[in-house]
Write an enzyme that holds these catalytic residues in place. Structure first.
Site, mmCIF file in Angstrom:
data_model
loop_
_atom_site.group_PDB
_atom_site.id
_atom_site.type_symbol
_atom_site.label_atom_id
_atom_site.label_comp_id
_atom_site.label_asym_id
_atom_site.label_seq_id
_atom_site.Cartn_x
_atom_site.Cartn_y
_atom_site.Cartn_z
ATOM 1 N N ARG A 148 1.259 -1.568 -0.030
ATOM 2 C CA ARG A 148 0.044 -0.463 0.096
ATOM 3 C C ARG A 148 1.186 1.428 -0.296
ATOM 4 N NH1 ARG A 148 -3.501 0.385 4.024
ATOM 5 N NH2 ARG A 148 -4.852 2.104 2.755
ATOM 6 N N ARG A 180 8.678 5.030 -4.376
ATOM 7 C CA ARG A 180 8.955 5.882 -5.719
ATOM 8 C C ARG A 180 10.215 6.709 -5.871
ATOM 9 N NH1 ARG A 180 3.710 9.225 -4.775
ATOM 10 N NH2 ARG A 180 1.970 7.441 -4.862
ATOM 11 N N ARG A 240 -7.876 -3.525 14.745
ATOM 12 C CA ARG A 240 -7.262 -2.526 15.875
ATOM 13 C C ARG A 240 -8.050 -0.906 15.496
ATOM 14 N NH1 ARG A 240 -2.527 -3.345 18.473
ATOM 15 N NH2 ARG A 240 -2.077 -1.167 18.243
ATOM 16 N N ARG A 298 0.834 10.073 13.992
ATOM 17 C CA ARG A 298 0.487 10.955 13.156
ATOM 18 C C ARG A 298 -0.373 12.184 13.729
ATOM 19 N NH1 ARG A 298 -3.693 8.712 8.673
ATOM 20 N NH2 ARG A 298 -5.627 8.252 9.725
ATOM 21 N N GLU A 332 -2.758 10.739 16.800
ATOM 22 C CA GLU A 332 -3.574 9.633 16.821
ATOM 23 C C GLU A 332 -3.076 8.043 17.520
ATOM 24 O OE1 GLU A 332 -5.502 9.081 12.965
ATOM 25 O OE2 GLU A 332 -5.405 7.525 12.628
ATOM 26 N N TYR A 367 -10.267 -4.578 5.209
ATOM 27 C CA TYR A 367 -9.946 -3.241 5.145
ATOM 28 C C TYR A 367 -9.970 -2.188 3.427
ATOM 29 C CZ TYR A 367 -8.436 1.705 5.547
ATOM 30 O OH TYR A 367 -8.147 3.153 4.821
ATOM 31 N N ASP A 369 -10.872 1.072 0.958
ATOM 32 C CA ASP A 369 -11.906 2.682 1.136
ATOM 33 C C ASP A 369 -12.705 3.242 0.615
ATOM 34 O OD1 ASP A 369 -8.468 3.791 2.223
ATOM 35 O OD2 ASP A 369 -7.665 3.503 -0.091
#
Ligand SMILES: Cc1cc2nc3c(=O)[nH]c(=O)nc-3n(C[C@H](O)[C@H](O)[C@H](O)COP(=O)(O)OP(=O)(O)OC[C@H]3O[C@@H](n4cnc5c(N)ncnc54)[C@H](O)[C@@H]3O)c2cc1C
Length: 381
Positions: A173, A177, A249, A279, A300, A348, A350
């Site tokens: 995920r 790059r 979680r 974060r 978080e 999970y 999106d």
């Protein structure tokens, strides 16, 4: 006209409801245990600061499916937004996902894309041929320094287990790059709704054949009143955890307020395991088209979901998948019941995937009589 029951007013339940009623063949009753719609995508304007808050964590809409993009744009305006995450590591502050800027700054170099590819392939652990775990995958493709600074501590905090116990697939995920593209997502379409996600879901649900009962959990005893039930809560919860609990979680959001610009960016990750949170999100940066003097941020923290906690991320460990297979046997034995969405299918997902699956499921349902409707909106295992 047949009446269909749906548990959950998140995107999974709302989109499916809308598609079913628009056919003119069905009416839908939605049960939502919370006192608001939109599930975990719920946004609310903070009365103190007027900042639009993403109540269950930051949500950035992104998709490459044009039909899904067109669908959500039917219900509200999406403003351009690119998530450019920054990461605090023990070596300083860098750009995420790891890109050419990150690599050059981290190793104090000025490499071209080709040079960086060659360099990373040299530092990667070539002795790992067939990576099985997250750790193997990271060491093979990133080498020990990038892995330790960006992934080891963060992943351990996020999942609560050693990265060598997690499957290799999780790392895919966040690819590396070899250019300066620091946009977190690579989808064709990205944005955030101008008036927040809840307004979008409100408009999806605004149909005379849809009724929504807020603050009312769906319980299996209600099933007999409906031709079919679509359940978007956790599959193990539907069966009252009679075979045990699948691991999730959960998250804790610790709010702190400030003035002006608190951190200069929407999301900053804290990679070191010495920092207890994963974060910090400063929510006014998710709406750069608005101006606010005051600001709101959230630290978080991640923890194992226990009884009473909100389940956020399915862990999908080997033991969970075994339990899931057993719950699926129960699901398949029960007529007139399907599981949908992220919790219902224990994956999970999106938002765009959930919406796409609900659109596809509705199409499949409208082509069949309700006795032959699919059991799941996607493949749980
Ligand atoms: C921290 C975080 C950040 C995320 N960021 C992004 C992002 O940036 N981009 C993106 O595309 N996706 C993101 N997601 C994923 C996104 O939240 C999900 O795709 C989306 O919420 C899935 O919609 P859903 O309808 O399946 O589930 P949910 O939104 O969870 O909705 C399910 C609803 O069912 C209700 N419910 C459960 N049980 C019952 C019951 N028995 N009776 C009645 N109601 C019930 C719940 O209260 C809930 O409202 C993120 C998720 C998390 C956790």
């Amino acid at each position: 006209m047949e009446t269909i029951g749906i548990a959950g007013a998140g995107f999974a339940g709302a989109v499916l409801a809308r598609e079913l009623v628009e056919s003119g063949k069905y009416q839908v009753v939605i049960f939502e245990q919370r006192d608001h719609i939109a599930g975990n995508c719920h946004t609310v304007r903070d009365p103190k600061t007027q900042v639009m808050i993403h109540q269950y964590g930051p949500h950035i809409f992104n998709t490459s499916r044009e039909d899904v993009w067109d669908y959500v744009n039917r219900f509200g305006k999406f403003m351009p937004f690119m998530n450019r995450v920054k990461a605090v590591t023990e070596k300083g502050m860098f750009s995420l996902p790891i890109n050419l800027m990150t690599i050059n700054q981290f190793f104090d170099k000025t490499m071209s894309p080709e040079e960086a590819k060659e360099f990373i392939s040299q530092i990667g652990d070539s002795s790992i041929e067939n990576p099985q775990s997250f750790e193997d995958q990271a060491l093979k493709f990133l080498g020990p320094d990038l892995y330790k600074n960006f992934f080891y501590g963060y992943t351990k905090k996020q999942w609560g287990v050693e990265p060598k116990e997690l499957p290799a697939s999780i790392l895919q995920r966040l690819p590396i790059r070899f250019n300066y593209d620091d946009n977190y997502f690579t989808s064709r379409f990205q944005g955030i709704p101008e008036e927040g996600y809840t307004k979008i879901v409100e408009r999806i649900l605004d149909h005379p054949m849809i009724s929504v009962q807020l603050g009312e959990p769906f319980v299996p005893e209600y099933k007999k009143e409906f031709k079919h039930i679509f359940f978007s809560g956790p599959m193990d919860a539907y069966f009252q955890y009679k075979l045990g609990r699948m691991n999730y979680r959960s998250l804790i959001f610790d709010r702190f307020d400030g003035k002006g610009d608190m951190q200069g960016n929407a999301v900053i990750n804290y990679c070191s395991q010495e920092v207890p949170y994963t974060r910090i999100s400063e929510h006014k940066h998710f709406a750069p088209w608005e101006t606010h003097e005051e600001s709101v941020s959230f630290r978080e923290y991640s923890k194992l979901a226990e009884e009473g906690d909100i389940p956020y991320y399915p862990m999908r460990l080997a033991e969970d998948k075994e339990l899931l297979a057993r719950y699926m046997e129960l699901a398949e034995a029960e007529k007139g019941l399907s599981f949908i969405g992220r919790l219902g299918t224990y994956r999970y997902l999106d938002m765009h995937v959930v919406i796409g699956e609900s659109l596809d499921l509705a199409k499949a349902c409208l082509a069949e009589s309700s006795d032959a409707w699919p059991k799941y909106s996607g493949k749980p295992l």
